[in-house]
Structures are given as structure tokens and as C-alpha cells.
Design an enzyme around this catalytic site. Sequence first.
Site, short mmCIF file in Angstrom:
data_model
loop_
_atom_site.label_atom_id
_atom_site.label_comp_id
_atom_site.label_asym_id
_atom_site.label_seq_id
_atom_site.Cartn_x
_atom_site.Cartn_y
_atom_site.Cartn_z
N ARG A 80 24.98 -6.99 -0.68
CA ARG A 80 24.61 -7.68 0.56
C ARG A 80 24.05 -9.08 0.29
O ARG A 80 24.24 -10.00 1.06
CB ARG A 80 23.56 -6.82 1.25
CG ARG A 80 22.98 -7.33 2.47
CD ARG A 80 21.95 -6.35 2.99
NE ARG A 80 22.49 -5.02 3.24
CZ ARG A 80 21.75 -3.98 3.68
NH1 ARG A 80 20.46 -4.15 3.92
NH2 ARG A 80 22.29 -2.81 3.89
N GLU A 135 15.87 -4.27 -9.27
CA GLU A 135 15.77 -3.14 -8.34
C GLU A 135 17.18 -2.58 -8.14
O GLU A 135 18.13 -3.34 -7.98
CB GLU A 135 15.23 -3.61 -6.99
CG GLU A 135 13.79 -4.05 -7.05
CD GLU A 135 13.32 -4.59 -5.70
OE1 GLU A 135 14.10 -4.59 -4.73
OE2 GLU A 135 12.17 -5.02 -5.64
N HIS A 179 6.30 -4.80 -0.88
CA HIS A 179 7.04 -4.68 0.39
C HIS A 179 6.14 -5.10 1.54
O HIS A 179 5.13 -4.47 1.81
CB HIS A 179 7.60 -3.28 0.66
CG HIS A 179 8.67 -3.32 1.70
ND1 HIS A 179 10.00 -3.52 1.39
CD2 HIS A 179 8.61 -3.27 3.04
CE1 HIS A 179 10.71 -3.56 2.49
NE2 HIS A 179 9.88 -3.42 3.51
N THR A 236 12.00 9.24 1.38
CA THR A 236 11.00 10.12 2.00
C THR A 236 10.76 9.62 3.43
O THR A 236 11.18 8.51 3.78
CB THR A 236 9.66 10.07 1.24
OG1 THR A 236 9.15 8.73 1.30
CG2 THR A 236 9.82 10.49 -0.21
#
Length: 246
Positions: free
Chosen positions: A53, A74, A196, A104
Site C-alpha cells: 500500500r 514491520e 501507534h 486481538t
Amino acid sequence: MLKLGLNIDHVATLREARYRGREWGEPDPVAAALVGEMAGAHGITVHLREDRRHMLDRDVWKLREAIKTRLNLEMANAPEIIGIALKLKPDVVCLVPERRQEVTTEGGLDVAGHWKELAETREKMNDSGIEVSLFIAPDAAQIEASARVGAQFIELHTGAFAEHFAQERERDREIERLVTGARQAHSLGLKVNAGHGLNYQNTPQIHRVPHLNELNTGHSIISRAVSVGLPVAVKEMLSLMENYPG
Ligand code: PXP
């Protein structure tokens, strides 16, 4: 000292918005990485996604050649990307969820649910001299599973903290979870990173979390760079990270 891993994915996002499918384009993430390093970033973080992307294969190979600090790749725990990482040899890989079933409820990697596959990848990476980090929510079961996998690092997902930053009670609850998670990870011998959604407003509050080694921050720094330039944006973030009590 609390280190800054500068995530430059969004430089590539901007390039791809105009130049997708071309062999060239601007802005150049490699040039941004070098400017970021000159401004004091301690490492460069990029996410080579399976759908490409933003970062492309040519970017990560050029970065591996060009940067002087640490390269943190990553990546999903996916065969194609594992193959690339083993050849590329970043200093560290951070395994992140890309598919819905690996996530999760809180958005981190479900290490407890994918323990065996992650342990296999961890071993392959370590055998090639690459350290391994796991991007997880500050959840006791995920932290315990990360230690079982044998990872060197975890990266605590700070997204929920960032989302709730404006609501004091929720924010403090999220900070408490990060504090508890960092303590647990440290006691299990894991090195602790975080990232993040960190920005110029919320990063000072992260000082309340002990045992942190590195913050991986991208969007806010690249956004601020549009107004003040990348060297200033990086230096401003570094100054907010100074005096971290450890
Ligand atoms: N850490 C990880 C594992 C991420 O996936 C991201 C987002 O690419 C970041 C840190 C950086 O997040 P942000 O761009 O919100 O600073």
C-alpha cells in the site's frame, strides 16, 4: 535514554497517491529517512505490507543500503515477507497483524492464539541475526505468550491510550494498563517499545510508563513536517522525549 524510531510509511503513502505503478515518484522515503537520521532519529521503521500500500520492495532495499541507524521492518507473519526479511536482514522485525483473524479485540497481534507459527518465525529471524519484536496490546496473556515465543522485544500498542487521550479517566486507565504491561514484560526479560497514535500532545504522558526503550512514531511527525519541515518535526519530538525517567 528513550529512543525514537521514525516511521516513514506515510512519506510513501503520499508518493503512492500520485505515482502508484511508476518506477519513480516523490516524496522519496529514503531521502526522508536520511533527513530524519540527521535530525537525531535513532532508527527508521517501515512496514512492507503484503498489499504494498505504501512502502515498496525497492524502498526497503535502498533503505537497507543507505541508513546508518537501525532498520526496523514491520511485517505480517507471511511466507513471502518472511523470505524478503531473511534476505534483507533488517536489524529487527516487528511482527504485526495484517489479517483480521490475527488481531486481538484491542488491535494488537494475537500472540497467544498463534504462538507456534510466531515461535517458528522468531527462530528463523534470530538464526539470521535479526531481532524480533511483537506488536501487542498491553494484555497479560499476550505478554506472557510473547515471552514464550522467545521474542527480544514487545511493542506495546498505544492506540487505545491515544484514542482516549481527551478523556482523563479513560486515558489514565489506558496508561495504567501500559504501566502494568511494561512491568510484566520487563520482569519476563522482554525489552519494551511502544507506538501507534503517539503525537506532540500525548507523548509527554508516556513518560509515566516505565522500562521503555523506543517509541515508534510516524503519522504525527510526517504531518508536522508539512508545516515546519522534517528536521524540526523530528527535533521537536525528540525534545518531548528527553528526560524520560526510565
Ligand atoms: N508501531 C506499529 C507497529 C505500527 O503499525 C505503526 C503504524 O504504522 C506505528 C507504530 C506508528 O503509528 P503512527 O503512524 O500512528 O505514529
